[in-house]
Write an enzyme that holds these catalytic residues in place. Structure first.
Site, PDB file in Angstrom:
ATOM      1  N   HIS A 178      41.749  76.847  18.981  1.00 51.98           N
ATOM      2  CA  HIS A 178      42.032  76.694  17.550  1.00 51.98           C
ATOM      3  C   HIS A 178      41.615  75.307  17.025  1.00 51.98           C
ATOM      4  O   HIS A 178      40.796  75.227  16.097  1.00 51.98           O
ATOM      5  CB  HIS A 178      43.505  77.006  17.273  1.00 51.98           C
ATOM      6  CG  HIS A 178      43.997  76.536  15.943  1.00 51.98           C
ATOM      7  ND1 HIS A 178      43.496  77.023  14.761  1.00 51.98           N
ATOM      8  CD2 HIS A 178      44.927  75.612  15.606  1.00 51.98           C
ATOM      9  CE1 HIS A 178      44.114  76.417  13.747  1.00 51.98           C
ATOM     10  NE2 HIS A 178      44.979  75.548  14.245  1.00 51.98           N
ATOM     11  N   HIS A 193      45.041  67.957  15.951  1.00 48.10           N
ATOM     12  CA  HIS A 193      45.896  68.078  14.771  1.00 48.10           C
ATOM     13  C   HIS A 193      47.232  68.766  15.014  1.00 48.10           C
ATOM     14  O   HIS A 193      48.172  68.563  14.269  1.00 48.10           O
ATOM     15  CB  HIS A 193      45.142  68.739  13.610  1.00 48.10           C
ATOM     16  CG  HIS A 193      45.052  70.235  13.708  1.00 48.10           C
ATOM     17  ND1 HIS A 193      44.009  70.867  14.308  1.00 48.10           N
ATOM     18  CD2 HIS A 193      45.897  71.212  13.292  1.00 48.10           C
ATOM     19  CE1 HIS A 193      44.199  72.178  14.247  1.00 48.10           C
ATOM     20  NE2 HIS A 193      45.333  72.416  13.638  1.00 48.10           N
ATOM     21  N   GLU A 235      52.992  68.204  16.596  1.00 49.32           N
ATOM     22  CA  GLU A 235      53.962  69.257  16.318  1.00 49.32           C
ATOM     23  C   GLU A 235      54.279  70.111  17.547  1.00 49.32           C
ATOM     24  O   GLU A 235      55.424  70.433  17.817  1.00 49.32           O
ATOM     25  CB  GLU A 235      53.406  70.153  15.201  1.00 49.32           C
ATOM     26  CG  GLU A 235      54.438  71.099  14.650  1.00 49.32           C
ATOM     27  CD  GLU A 235      53.785  72.157  13.763  1.00 49.32           C
ATOM     28  OE1 GLU A 235      54.515  72.939  13.179  1.00 49.32           O
ATOM     29  OE2 GLU A 235      52.548  72.183  13.683  1.00 49.32           O
ATOM     30  N   ASP A 236      53.227  70.452  18.276  1.00 43.91           N
ATOM     31  CA  ASP A 236      53.403  71.437  19.337  1.00 43.91           C
ATOM     32  C   ASP A 236      53.726  70.855  20.711  1.00 43.91           C
ATOM     33  O   ASP A 236      54.107  71.574  21.611  1.00 43.91           O
ATOM     34  CB  ASP A 236      52.123  72.284  19.489  1.00 43.91           C
ATOM     35  CG  ASP A 236      51.924  73.179  18.271  1.00 43.91           C
ATOM     36  OD1 ASP A 236      52.809  73.154  17.404  1.00 43.91           O
ATOM     37  OD2 ASP A 236      50.905  73.880  18.206  1.00 43.91           O
ATOM     38  N   ASP A 259      42.152  74.008   8.832  1.00 51.69           N
ATOM     39  CA  ASP A 259      43.180  74.604   9.682  1.00 51.69           C
ATOM     40  C   ASP A 259      43.587  75.963   9.125  1.00 51.69           C
ATOM     41  O   ASP A 259      43.645  76.968   9.829  1.00 51.69           O
ATOM     42  CB  ASP A 259      44.380  73.644   9.717  1.00 51.69           C
ATOM     43  CG  ASP A 259      45.555  74.175  10.518  1.00 51.69           C
ATOM     44  OD1 ASP A 259      45.319  74.695  11.630  1.00 51.69           O
ATOM     45  OD2 ASP A 259      46.700  74.081  10.030  1.00 51.69           O
ATOM     46  N   ASP A 283      26.922  94.715 -11.980  1.00 50.64           N
ATOM     47  CA  ASP A 283      25.627  94.931 -12.592  1.00 50.64           C
ATOM     48  C   ASP A 283      24.978  93.624 -13.009  1.00 50.64           C
ATOM     49  O   ASP A 283      24.020  93.600 -13.751  1.00 50.64           O
ATOM     50  CB  ASP A 283      25.771  95.837 -13.820  1.00 50.64           C
ATOM     51  CG  ASP A 283      25.013  97.130 -13.599  1.00 50.64           C
ATOM     52  OD1 ASP A 283      24.583  97.341 -12.457  1.00 50.64           O
ATOM     53  OD2 ASP A 283      24.864  97.891 -14.561  1.00 50.64           O
TER      54      ASP A 283
HETATM   55 MN    MN Z   1      46.528  74.212  13.346  1.00 52.59          MN
END
Ligand code: MN
Length: 718
Positions: free
Chosen positions: A63, A87, A91-92, A154, A274
């Site tokens: 990712h 990034h 957080e993770d 992201d 059109d």
């Molecule tokens: Mn992310």
């Protein structure tokens, strides 16, 4: 093999096959030393996400790598690409921002941290009416535009892989993409990302409509292909003939914009598709106008459809010529004509200003870069639409406001620098008046704390609480200031009441009575007689000098006691110097503690204190019942203004010398005025200074008098 591609060979097998090879293929535009840093960041990110997988089952690191790839497509600088690879690390994973700062520097750590902060905001339960506020809040939270660009990339990758998520999540995320992210991309002019976000957002928000429309559009496009080919060849060949280098592309409207047009204009699909679209790319803006001329000779232009966005660029810096032509069989043809540079800006908007240029040697701080971007497009704007421009772009990117949540999730907008008290008053005047404490993101903070973007502010109130006069010194909103002042004004009435009660009681005591000794019935009949509702009103009027205590006493007692000369005697009221609202000090004679004083009851102002030597007294003496005896309390803790005049030798620096001397004497100067005398060598300096009392004043005067430039010094008195 170029350097970027060779880097892959140094990676362990386990680090290959994550899309990183693909990324390396896109970032050949960066310098070798920057590529090394990117490989390092990839290693860092891969390690941090080791063992984590996405919903789809892929390794998590795929990712960040894909997000970096989206930014690489925009040719962004290496800092952006590096930050993208890490990034989600803060957080993770337990890895801290400090580690990134250590290894990659503050700038990159700042971008990563900014993205993590945005991730903490969630729009789930917020009301639809607040969408605009939420977008502004996001922009306001960001100090570096690259944070937004990274966040958009992201989101784009998350949308591209949305299929792996459960249906309810798909719908929520897609809706949010259409409401929040696509408009931000649009505002920043990053059209590539905007278009992709919209198409994917549409696909997952309205899957059925999307499929039907897609099918129908593909069908018409198939039928039109040949015609498109024919028109674009004709345009291109004619331009070639007159020597204008060009590329002509048949342009397809993306599904979401077709869908929206159908909704807005209530038209059928045929009426919208059109329309044929072409883009002509040439080499200079001169060529743009020449190409326009050529198109107008090939096909008749539709009147009123020509727009010159080169002369007057759009708000986000977009430049292009637009025209609509009548094609074969009267089919409308929309044509955009622009240079390659204009096209680059049109596709990437603000991102164009973050693109890597090999010539960029010095480091330019992000805010300055953003300002440069802003400046460059301000200059492009005509005066006519600059106001609108300010409203849309500037306000968002350099906000004067902060956006915060109430505990219920409502977004409040406040001026920058607002404190918790401002917030409380913005919620409701009663909340402001009753606030005793505040919590920001559930942590107790002092009320004077300035609020920050994106936080949740909660106010703790107490029924018995009142505004604190000190708030006036730090609140920034007009409402808060007005409300606190209003409260103080009411308080003034309260103070007037207290003073009135004291005055009346004193007068009664002088007459051998007291308020307590006055019967309720007696008081009531007197109040009726005076046309007042209650004793408070009477006290207030006495306190404000609208009713005179001795006279009211006379009425209350009917037979007032007097001394042999017939004048009412009363013992003096002590002045503490703290009764600011009800006792004032005459500006004619500037009384200070230690002076002999008299009080004069003045309607609406309460007691005005004069010195007994004041020249104005003779006039006031004609109204003896307005006089009230006052004296100073001991140990007064404040300073009073007093006026002194020095006659000095008029020479350069004299004023500064005296001012310094006054300062040395622990006194402050409030005002100075200079008057030249007839004799040129002398001047009169008049100072309004602050002193504690007569002793302090004497000290100041002594010190000034000892100066050689001073001929004479004295205290003024009217
Ligand atoms: Mn992310």
């Amino acid at each position: 093999m170029d350097y970027a591609a060779s880097l892959l060979n140094h990676l362990p097998i386990s680090r290959r096959g994550t899309g990183f090879k693909n990324l390396l293929g896109k970032i050949g535009y960066l310098a070798p030393s920057q590529l090394d840093i990117i490989v390092d960041a990839y290693e860092f990110g891969a390690q941090a996400h080791e063992g984590q997988r996405r919903y789809s089952g892929e390794l998590y690191i795929t990712h960040p790598v894909a997000v970096a790839g989206i930014l690489a497509d925009l040719h962004l600088d290496y800092q952006s690409i590096t930050a993208a690879l890490m990034h989600d690390v803060i957080e993770d994973t337990p890895m801290a921002k400090a580690q990134i700062a250590d290894r990659f520097g503050q700038e990159i750590a700042g971008i990563v941290d900014g993205v993590s902060k945005l991730d903490q905001l969630s729009f789930d339960s917020r009301a639809e009416a607040q969408v605009e506020s939420f977008r502004k809040m996001m922009l306001a939270m960001v100090e570096d535009i690259r944070v937004i660009l990274l966040k958009l990339a992201d989101r784009l990758h998350n949308m591209q892989t949305l299929g792996a998520l459960p249906a309810d999540k798909q719908h929520r995320i897609a809706r949010e993409t259409l409401d929040i992210y696509a408009p931000i991309a649009n505002r920043l002019g990053v059209y590539n990302i905007k278009t992709n976000l919209e198409t994917l957002g549409f696909q997952y928000t309205f899957p059925y409509r999307y499929r039907v429309l897609e099918k129908a559009v593909n069908k018409t496009r198939g039928n039109q292909r040949q015609l498109v080919r024919k028109i674009s060849d004709r345009l291109s060949n004619t331009l070639d003939e007159i020597g204008i280098t060009n590329q002509v592309h048949g342009r397809q409207k993306h599904l979401y914009s077709i869908y929206r047009k159908m909704l807005e204009k209530q038209r059928s699909l045929n009426e919208i598709t059109d329309v044929f679209g072409f883009r002509i790319i040439v080499q200079s803006s001169d060529d743009c106008y020449r190409a326009l001329g050529v198109s107008h000779t090939l096909y008749k232009p539709v009147p009123g459809r020509f727009k010159d966005f080169i002369a007057i660029p759009r708000l986000n810096g977009y430049e292009s010529l637009h025209t609509t032509l009548l094609g074969p069989n009267g089919i409308p043809i929309e044509v955009q004509i622009r240079t390659e540079e204009m096209n680059r800006v049109a596709e990437s908007g603000i991102a164009a200003h973050w693109q890597y240029k090999a010539t960029d040697k010095q480091i330019i701080p992000p805010q300055i870069r953003a300002r440069e971007w802003l400046k460059s497009i301000t200059e492009m704007q005509s005066a006519a639409n600059s106001e609108e421009f300010m409203e849309h772009v500037k306000v968002d990117l350099f906000p004067d406001n902060v956006y915060v949540f109430t505990p219920k999730g409502t977004i409040m907008r406040l001026p920058r620098g607002s404190t918790c008290v401002d917030f409380a008053y913005a919620v409701h005047t009663d909340v402001g008046n009753r606030c005793v404490a505040a919590k920001i993101d559930r942590r107790l903070v002092p009320l004077r704390t300035q609020i920050k973007n994106g936080t949740t502010v909660e106010i703790v109130t107490a029924k018995s609480a009142n505004p604190d006069p000190r708030w006036v010194s730090f609140v920034v909103t007009a409402k808060a200031r007005y409300s606190v002042r209003q409260y103080l004004k009411n308080l003034q009435h309260g103070e007037a009441r207290d003073l009135g009660r004291r005055l009346l009681n004193q007068a009664l005591r002088d007459a051998g009575s007291s308020l307590r000794k006055i019967s309720r019935d007696r008081m009531k009949s007197i109040l009726d007689e005076l046309g007042m509702h209650d004793t408070n009103e009477l006290f207030e009027k006495v306190g404000l000098g609208e009713r005179l205590a001795p006279l009211v006493t006379k009425i209350l007692l009917e037979t007032p006691s007097t001394d042999s000369s017939g004048t009412t005697i009363s013992s003096p009221i002590a002045i503490a110097g703290t009764e600011n609202l009800i006792i004032s000090y005459a500006r004619c004679c500037h009384p200070i503690p230690g002076d002999a004083i008299m009080g004069y009851l003045s309607a609406g102002r309460g007691i005005v204190v004069h010195r007994t030597v004041c020249g104005n007294l003779s006039e006031f003496r004609k109204q003896p019942d307005k006089w009230i005896a006052v004296n100073w309390e001991e140990a007064i803790e404040r300073e009073f203004s007093v006026e002194i005049t020095a006659e000095i030798l008029n020479k350069p620096g004299a004023l500064a010398e005296i001012a310094a001397r006054i300062g040395d004497s622990e006194s402050n100067i409030e005002q100075v005025s200079i008057k030249d005398r007839q004799e040129e060598e002398y001047a009169d300096l008049t100072f309004l200074i602050l002193v504690r009392d007569r002793i302090h004043l004497a000290k100041v005067i002594r010190r000034i008098r000892s100066m050689p430039v001073v001929k004479k010094i004295s205290r003024n008195c009217a």
